[in-house]
Design a protein around this motif. Structure first.
Motif, short mmCIF file in Angstrom:
data_model
loop_
_atom_site.label_atom_id
_atom_site.label_comp_id
_atom_site.label_asym_id
_atom_site.label_seq_id
_atom_site.Cartn_x
_atom_site.Cartn_y
_atom_site.Cartn_z
N ALA A 154 -4.11 -49.60 46.24
CA ALA A 154 -4.97 -49.41 45.19
C ALA A 154 -4.36 -48.35 44.41
O ALA A 154 -4.31 -48.33 43.14
N ARG A 155 -3.84 -47.28 45.03
CA ARG A 155 -3.32 -45.91 44.29
C ARG A 155 -1.98 -46.50 43.70
O ARG A 155 -1.80 -46.13 42.31
N ALA A 156 -1.18 -47.21 44.32
CA ALA A 156 0.08 -47.46 43.83
C ALA A 156 -0.06 -48.41 42.42
O ALA A 156 0.54 -48.37 41.51
N GLU A 157 -1.17 -49.36 42.81
CA GLU A 157 -1.47 -50.26 41.47
C GLU A 157 -1.80 -49.57 40.20
O GLU A 157 -1.41 -49.88 39.36
N ARG A 158 -2.54 -48.51 40.51
CA ARG A 158 -3.14 -47.81 39.24
C ARG A 158 -2.22 -46.87 38.65
O ARG A 158 -1.94 -47.05 37.47
N ALA A 159 -1.23 -46.28 39.60
CA ALA A 159 0.01 -45.89 39.10
C ALA A 159 0.77 -46.76 38.47
O ALA A 159 1.49 -46.28 37.06
N GLY A 160 1.12 -47.80 38.85
CA GLY A 160 2.08 -48.75 38.15
C GLY A 160 1.58 -49.07 36.76
O GLY A 160 2.49 -49.25 35.76
N ALA A 161 0.26 -49.26 36.64
CA ALA A 161 -0.45 -49.69 35.45
C ALA A 161 -0.32 -48.44 34.39
O ALA A 161 0.23 -48.84 33.23
N ALA A 162 -0.10 -47.17 34.74
CA ALA A 162 -0.04 -46.26 33.98
C ALA A 162 1.56 -46.21 33.33
O ALA A 162 1.54 -45.65 32.38
N ILE A 163 2.42 -46.94 33.97
CA ILE A 163 4.05 -46.81 33.42
C ILE A 163 4.12 -48.44 32.97
O ILE A 163 5.36 -48.71 32.91
N GLY A 164 3.07 -49.05 32.92
CA GLY A 164 3.47 -50.37 32.34
C GLY A 164 4.13 -51.41 33.36
O GLY A 164 4.57 -52.37 32.89
N PHE A 165 3.54 -51.25 34.75
CA PHE A 165 4.08 -52.16 35.57
C PHE A 165 2.90 -52.84 36.42
O PHE A 165 2.06 -51.98 36.98
N ASP A 166 3.09 -54.15 36.45
CA ASP A 166 2.09 -54.72 37.44
C ASP A 166 2.69 -54.83 38.78
O ASP A 166 3.36 -55.77 38.94
N LEU A 167 2.27 -54.30 39.54
CA LEU A 167 2.60 -54.22 40.96
C LEU A 167 2.46 -55.55 41.69
O LEU A 167 3.48 -55.99 42.55
N LEU A 168 1.40 -56.03 41.53
CA LEU A 168 1.18 -57.45 42.12
C LEU A 168 2.14 -58.32 41.69
O LEU A 168 2.36 -59.37 42.58
N ARG A 169 2.45 -58.42 40.38
CA ARG A 169 3.40 -59.42 39.89
C ARG A 169 4.66 -59.27 39.75
O ARG A 169 5.55 -59.86 39.52
N ALA A 170 4.92 -57.80 40.36
CA ALA A 170 6.41 -57.12 40.20
C ALA A 170 6.97 -57.47 38.65
O ALA A 170 8.12 -57.91 38.60
N ARG A 171 6.01 -56.91 37.75
CA ARG A 171 6.65 -57.26 36.29
C ARG A 171 6.30 -56.12 35.38
O ARG A 171 5.19 -55.54 35.52
N PHE A 172 7.35 -55.82 34.43
CA PHE A 172 6.96 -55.00 33.31
C PHE A 172 6.39 -55.12 32.09
O PHE A 172 6.84 -56.29 31.74
N ALA A 173 5.55 -54.57 31.60
CA ALA A 173 5.00 -54.98 30.13
C ALA A 173 6.25 -54.42 29.08
O ALA A 173 7.27 -53.86 29.55
N ARG A 174 6.29 -55.08 28.20
CA ARG A 174 7.27 -54.88 27.00
C ARG A 174 7.25 -53.48 26.54
O ARG A 174 8.29 -52.90 26.12
N ASP A 175 6.04 -53.04 26.48
CA ASP A 175 5.96 -51.59 26.01
C ASP A 175 6.04 -50.57 27.25
O ASP A 175 5.64 -49.41 26.97
N SER A 176 6.73 -50.98 28.55
CA SER A 176 6.37 -50.02 29.42
C SER A 176 7.50 -48.90 29.08
O SER A 176 8.51 -48.99 28.49
N VAL A 177 6.94 -47.55 29.72
CA VAL A 177 7.54 -46.34 29.41
C VAL A 177 9.03 -46.13 30.16
O VAL A 177 10.05 -45.55 29.77
N VAL A 178 9.12 -47.01 31.22
CA VAL A 178 10.35 -47.01 31.95
C VAL A 178 11.35 -47.80 31.31
O VAL A 178 12.55 -47.68 31.52
#
Length: 231
Positions: A36-60
């Motif tokens: 759950a912590r990993a999922e929340r942190a992923g959302a903070a950088i624009g990454f959906d951990l469950l789907r393993a996909r980045f948002a187009r505006d991800s800081v990464v």
């Protein structure tokens, strides 16, 4: 054109294949098994951990390790910012690389044209060199700079200016090739032509207004150079 400076992730290497695996590995390592912590942190950088996909505006996509660490820090109060950057770079160096096109033949051909070649990435320099060495193409480049190499990061033009200084080329003789608006803005700020490629996450309509040309991938670069030479 007498020089080409490339972005790395999303340009030399396919972005999704490399960084989706990296993000999942990093988040789970940093969260020490707390999904759950990993999922929340992923959302903070624009990454959906469950789907393993980045948002187009991800800081990464175009951010430096330091910028990514800043966004992650509230989720890992047990780690200092420097420790987060170290962890990010360690996982980045191990990230699997998928070449956007076969790199050795392309780079060999560009060198045969007498072009100086460089890499300017917002990744740190050490993992960038590890990726290029793993692909057995580090030797083709006259210049390799990361966000921690002392020239700053994109969209500022410091890395590109340093490439020109090291090779003795004027910016009007160099083309910047990248997959993000950060790359294209850096090229413009340096006085270079800028080529966009679609092997990152940014779509054509976002990149085209800032680019002299938009190519499907860097495999189209020799043809573009031939067109410029014919003018």
């Amino acid at each position: 054109m007498r020089g080409v400076i490339f972005d790395k992730d999303g340009t030399l290497f396919d972005f999704s294949t490399t960084w989706e695996a990296w993000a999942a590995a990093f988040l789970r390592r940093a969260a020490q098994g707390d999904e759950a912590r990993a999922e929340r942190a992923g959302a903070a950088i624009g990454f959906d951990l469950l789907r393993a996909r980045f948002a187009r505006d991800s800081v990464v996509i175009a951010g430096t390790p330091s910028e990514i660490a800043t966004d992650l820090a509230p989720h890992f109060p047990d780690l200092s910012r420097d420790a987060l950057v170290t962890l990010l770079n360690q996982e980045a160096a191990r990230a699997p690389q998928a070449e956007a096109v076969p790199l050795a033949p392309l780079l060999t051909g560009l060198r045969a044209r007498g072009l100086a070649l460089g890499v300017a990435t917002n990744d740190a320099e050490a993992p960038a060199r590890a990726h290029l060495e793993e692909a057995q193409v580090e030797r083709y480049f006259d210049f390799i700079a990361g966000s921690d190499s002392g020239y700053g990061g994109k969209p500022r033009p410091g890395q590109l200016v340093a490439f020109c200084e090291q090779t003795g080329l004027g910016p009007d003789a160099v083309v910047m090739v990248g997959d993000s608006t950060h790359d294209l803005l850096a090229g413009r700020a340096a006085g270079m032509r800028s080529i966009a490629v679609l092997t990152g996450l940014a779509p054509r309509e976002v990149l085209a207004p800032l680019a002299d040309a938009v190519l499907p991938d860097i495999g189209g670069l020799p043809g573009w150079l031939d067109g410029i030479a014919a003018l």
